[in-house]
Design a protein around this motif. Structure first.
Motif, PDB file in Angstrom:
ATOM      1  N   SER A 131      11.432  50.256  12.483  1.00 57.47           N
ATOM      2  CA  SER A 131      10.129  50.249  11.819  1.00 57.47           C
ATOM      3  C   SER A 131       9.938  49.019  10.928  1.00 57.47           C
ATOM      4  O   SER A 131       8.852  48.826  10.400  1.00 57.47           O
ATOM      5  CB  SER A 131       9.957  51.524  10.988  1.00 57.47           C
ATOM      6  N   VAL A 132      10.970  48.188  10.766  1.00 55.17           N
ATOM      7  CA  VAL A 132      10.796  46.957   9.992  1.00 55.17           C
ATOM      8  C   VAL A 132       9.853  46.035  10.751  1.00 55.17           C
ATOM      9  O   VAL A 132       9.809  46.058  11.983  1.00 55.17           O
ATOM     10  CB  VAL A 132      12.133  46.223   9.692  1.00 55.17           C
ATOM     11  N   PRO A 133       9.095  45.224  10.020  1.00 52.88           N
ATOM     12  CA  PRO A 133       8.188  44.303  10.702  1.00 52.88           C
ATOM     13  C   PRO A 133       8.970  43.246  11.487  1.00 52.88           C
ATOM     14  O   PRO A 133      10.077  42.880  11.110  1.00 52.88           O
ATOM     15  CB  PRO A 133       7.397  43.661   9.566  1.00 52.88           C
ATOM     16  N   ILE A 134       8.385  42.807  12.571  1.00 54.84           N
ATOM     17  CA  ILE A 134       8.986  41.745  13.370  1.00 54.84           C
ATOM     18  C   ILE A 134       8.290  40.441  13.002  1.00 54.84           C
ATOM     19  O   ILE A 134       7.068  40.338  13.062  1.00 54.84           O
ATOM     20  CB  ILE A 134       8.851  42.037  14.873  1.00 54.84           C
ATOM     21  N   GLY A 135       9.085  39.457  12.597  1.00 54.11           N
ATOM     22  CA  GLY A 135       8.544  38.151  12.246  1.00 54.11           C
ATOM     23  C   GLY A 135       8.728  37.196  13.405  1.00 54.11           C
ATOM     24  O   GLY A 135       9.843  37.013  13.887  1.00 54.11           O
ATOM     25  N   LYS A 136       7.646  36.603  13.855  1.00 53.23           N
ATOM     26  CA  LYS A 136       7.724  35.670  14.973  1.00 53.23           C
ATOM     27  C   LYS A 136       7.112  34.339  14.549  1.00 53.23           C
ATOM     28  O   LYS A 136       6.016  34.304  14.005  1.00 53.23           O
ATOM     29  CB  LYS A 136       6.984  36.234  16.186  1.00 53.23           C
ATOM     30  N   ASP A 137       7.833  33.275  14.823  1.00 56.30           N
ATOM     31  CA  ASP A 137       7.345  31.914  14.580  1.00 56.30           C
ATOM     32  C   ASP A 137       6.924  31.679  13.133  1.00 56.30           C
ATOM     33  O   ASP A 137       5.924  31.018  12.875  1.00 56.30           O
ATOM     34  CB  ASP A 137       6.189  31.581  15.528  1.00 56.30           C
ATOM     35  N   ILE A 138       7.692  32.204  12.197  1.00 58.02           N
ATOM     36  CA  ILE A 138       7.385  31.994  10.780  1.00 58.02           C
ATOM     37  C   ILE A 138       8.125  30.743  10.301  1.00 58.02           C
ATOM     38  O   ILE A 138       9.348  30.670  10.407  1.00 58.02           O
ATOM     39  CB  ILE A 138       7.776  33.214   9.929  1.00 58.02           C
ATOM     40  N   SER A 139       7.391  29.781   9.791  1.00 55.82           N
ATOM     41  CA  SER A 139       8.002  28.574   9.236  1.00 55.82           C
ATOM     42  C   SER A 139       7.585  28.341   7.788  1.00 55.82           C
ATOM     43  O   SER A 139       8.178  27.517   7.100  1.00 55.82           O
ATOM     44  CB  SER A 139       7.642  27.352  10.079  1.00 55.82           C
ATOM     45  N   ASN A 140       6.600  29.085   7.316  1.00 52.91           N
ATOM     46  CA  ASN A 140       6.104  28.960   5.952  1.00 52.91           C
ATOM     47  C   ASN A 140       7.034  29.686   4.985  1.00 52.91           C
ATOM     48  O   ASN A 140       7.432  30.823   5.239  1.00 52.91           O
ATOM     49  CB  ASN A 140       4.677  29.537   5.867  1.00 52.91           C
ATOM     50  N   VAL A 174       6.630  31.007   1.836  1.00 53.03           N
ATOM     51  CA  VAL A 174       6.132  32.237   1.213  1.00 53.03           C
ATOM     52  C   VAL A 174       6.059  33.357   2.243  1.00 53.03           C
ATOM     53  O   VAL A 174       6.489  34.496   1.980  1.00 53.03           O
ATOM     54  CB  VAL A 174       4.759  31.996   0.536  1.00 53.03           C
ATOM     55  N   GLU A 175       5.546  33.059   3.419  1.00 54.81           N
ATOM     56  CA  GLU A 175       5.457  34.071   4.465  1.00 54.81           C
ATOM     57  C   GLU A 175       6.850  34.588   4.858  1.00 54.81           C
ATOM     58  O   GLU A 175       7.043  35.788   5.064  1.00 54.81           O
ATOM     59  CB  GLU A 175       4.742  33.480   5.680  1.00 54.81           C
ATOM     60  N   GLY A 176       7.825  33.701   4.911  1.00 51.34           N
ATOM     61  CA  GLY A 176       9.191  34.102   5.241  1.00 51.34           C
ATOM     62  C   GLY A 176       9.796  35.012   4.188  1.00 51.34           C
ATOM     63  O   GLY A 176      10.395  36.051   4.498  1.00 51.34           O
ATOM     64  N   VAL A 177       9.635  34.649   2.927  1.00 50.59           N
ATOM     65  CA  VAL A 177      10.184  35.470   1.841  1.00 50.59           C
ATOM     66  C   VAL A 177       9.459  36.814   1.787  1.00 50.59           C
ATOM     67  O   VAL A 177      10.093  37.858   1.580  1.00 50.59           O
ATOM     68  CB  VAL A 177      10.131  34.716   0.496  1.00 50.59           C
ATOM     69  N   GLU A 178       8.161  36.820   2.001  1.00 50.24           N
ATOM     70  CA  GLU A 178       7.416  38.086   2.020  1.00 50.24           C
ATOM     71  C   GLU A 178       7.888  38.989   3.164  1.00 50.24           C
ATOM     72  O   GLU A 178       7.960  40.212   2.995  1.00 50.24           O
ATOM     73  CB  GLU A 178       5.916  37.822   2.124  1.00 50.24           C
ATOM     74  N   LEU A 179       8.240  38.413   4.304  1.00 55.23           N
ATOM     75  CA  LEU A 179       8.785  39.206   5.407  1.00 55.23           C
ATOM     76  C   LEU A 179      10.111  39.856   4.993  1.00 55.23           C
ATOM     77  O   LEU A 179      10.344  41.033   5.274  1.00 55.23           O
ATOM     78  CB  LEU A 179       8.983  38.346   6.657  1.00 55.23           C
ATOM     79  N   VAL A 180      10.952  39.106   4.319  1.00 56.21           N
ATOM     80  CA  VAL A 180      12.235  39.653   3.864  1.00 56.21           C
ATOM     81  C   VAL A 180      11.996  40.789   2.881  1.00 56.21           C
ATOM     82  O   VAL A 180      12.618  41.862   2.990  1.00 56.21           O
ATOM     83  CB  VAL A 180      13.135  38.555   3.260  1.00 56.21           C
ATOM     84  N   VAL A 181      11.092  40.606   1.934  1.00 56.96           N
ATOM     85  CA  VAL A 181      10.798  41.648   0.939  1.00 56.96           C
ATOM     86  C   VAL A 181      10.269  42.907   1.635  1.00 56.96           C
ATOM     87  O   VAL A 181      10.724  44.026   1.341  1.00 56.96           O
ATOM     88  CB  VAL A 181       9.809  41.142  -0.136  1.00 56.96           C
ATOM     89  N   SER A 182       9.325  42.757   2.547  1.00 66.91           N
ATOM     90  CA  SER A 182       8.773  43.947   3.218  1.00 66.91           C
ATOM     91  C   SER A 182       9.830  44.622   4.091  1.00 66.91           C
ATOM     92  O   SER A 182       9.869  45.855   4.178  1.00 66.91           O
ATOM     93  CB  SER A 182       7.515  43.608   4.024  1.00 66.91           C
ATOM     94  N   ASN A 200      15.255  38.669  12.583  1.00 63.82           N
ATOM     95  CA  ASN A 200      14.204  38.008  11.800  1.00 63.82           C
ATOM     96  C   ASN A 200      14.806  36.925  10.897  1.00 63.82           C
ATOM     97  O   ASN A 200      14.263  35.823  10.785  1.00 63.82           O
ATOM     98  CB  ASN A 200      13.464  39.016  10.916  1.00 63.82           C
ATOM     99  N   LEU A 201      15.905  37.248  10.248  1.00 60.27           N
ATOM    100  CA  LEU A 201      16.553  36.294   9.357  1.00 60.27           C
ATOM    101  C   LEU A 201      17.058  35.069  10.109  1.00 60.27           C
ATOM    102  O   LEU A 201      16.954  33.941   9.613  1.00 60.27           O
ATOM    103  CB  LEU A 201      17.700  36.959   8.598  1.00 60.27           C
ATOM    104  N   ARG A 202      17.573  35.277  11.312  1.00 59.81           N
ATOM    105  CA  ARG A 202      18.009  34.136  12.126  1.00 59.81           C
ATOM    106  C   ARG A 202      16.816  33.233  12.418  1.00 59.81           C
ATOM    107  O   ARG A 202      16.891  32.011  12.305  1.00 59.81           O
ATOM    108  CB  ARG A 202      18.645  34.596  13.446  1.00 59.81           C
ATOM    109  N   GLY A 203      15.705  33.844  12.808  1.00 56.69           N
ATOM    110  CA  GLY A 203      14.503  33.069  13.093  1.00 56.69           C
ATOM    111  C   GLY A 203      14.002  32.316  11.877  1.00 56.69           C
ATOM    112  O   GLY A 203      13.596  31.147  11.974  1.00 56.69           O
ATOM    113  N   LEU A 204      14.019  32.954  10.724  1.00 58.35           N
ATOM    114  CA  LEU A 204      13.601  32.288   9.489  1.00 58.35           C
ATOM    115  C   LEU A 204      14.532  31.117   9.170  1.00 58.35           C
ATOM    116  O   LEU A 204      14.083  30.025   8.801  1.00 58.35           O
ATOM    117  CB  LEU A 204      13.573  33.279   8.320  1.00 58.35           C
ATOM    118  N   HIS A 205      15.812  31.332   9.315  1.00 61.32           N
ATOM    119  CA  HIS A 205      16.812  30.295   9.062  1.00 61.32           C
ATOM    120  C   HIS A 205      16.570  29.083   9.965  1.00 61.32           C
ATOM    121  O   HIS A 205      16.616  27.943   9.507  1.00 61.32           O
ATOM    122  CB  HIS A 205      18.211  30.887   9.294  1.00 61.32           C
ATOM    123  N   TRP A 206      16.284  29.338  11.223  1.00 62.53           N
ATOM    124  CA  TRP A 206      16.092  28.249  12.182  1.00 62.53           C
ATOM    125  C   TRP A 206      14.757  27.527  11.994  1.00 62.53           C
ATOM    126  O   TRP A 206      14.664  26.328  12.209  1.00 62.53           O
ATOM    127  CB  TRP A 206      16.140  28.776  13.614  1.00 62.53           C
TER     128      TRP A 206
END
Length: 157
Positions: free
Chosen positions: A90-99, A101-109, A33-39
């Protein structure tokens, strides 16, 4: 008693290995997920978050290796396939996140979910007198709690 080479109860150690493999699986999904957020991050916070997500995934790589090596130290076998990771995470999977706030919220969750797992392992390792795993979980927990506080501050929460 039935002890292993480390002087730990074999059944308790087997349970720890199972739980640590679950944590390993979750960290692998979190890492990806972090790689995807970074990219994919875009917007006015790009430079700040691009660097921050890289910092997080680099740290996760170290933790992934530490978890796998702890499993091996406990005479277990670390999971190593994506199918195993997906089945056990069980961690959420983040797909195609570029926003931002949405990215940081994914990291927090994700970190919140990792904390739940780590606290379970902390209790089990404490009961098993496994100071090595206990210490590792304590370090992970303290660091991730602080990161959640900082990210929530960034979010204005």
């Amino acid at each position: 008693m039935n002890k292993n080479i480390l002087g730990l109860d074999k059944q308790e150690t087997a349970n720890l290995v199972l739980e640590l493999n679950g944590l390993l699986s979750n960290f692998q999904i979190y890492y990806q997920n972090l790689r995807g957020l970074h990219w994919n991050i875009k917007g006015k916070n790009f430079f700040e978050l691009h660097v921050k997500f890289e910092e997080f995934y680099t740290d996760s790589q170290v933790k992934i290796d530490d978890i796998a090596e702890r499993i091996l130290t406990l005479q277990g076998k670390p999971l190593h396939t994506f199918s195993d990771y997906l089945k056990n995470a069980s961690v959420p999977i983040g797909k195609d996140i570029s926003n931002d706030v949405e990215g940081v919220e994914l990291v927090v969750s994700s970190l919140s979910e990792l904390l739940k797992i780590e606290r379970i392992i902390l209790g089990i390792s404490d009961d098993a007198n496994d100071e090595g795993t206990n210490s590792m979980m304590s370090d992970f927990i303290a660091e991730q709690e602080k990161t959640i506080w900082m990210l929530n501050s960034w979010l204005g929460k």
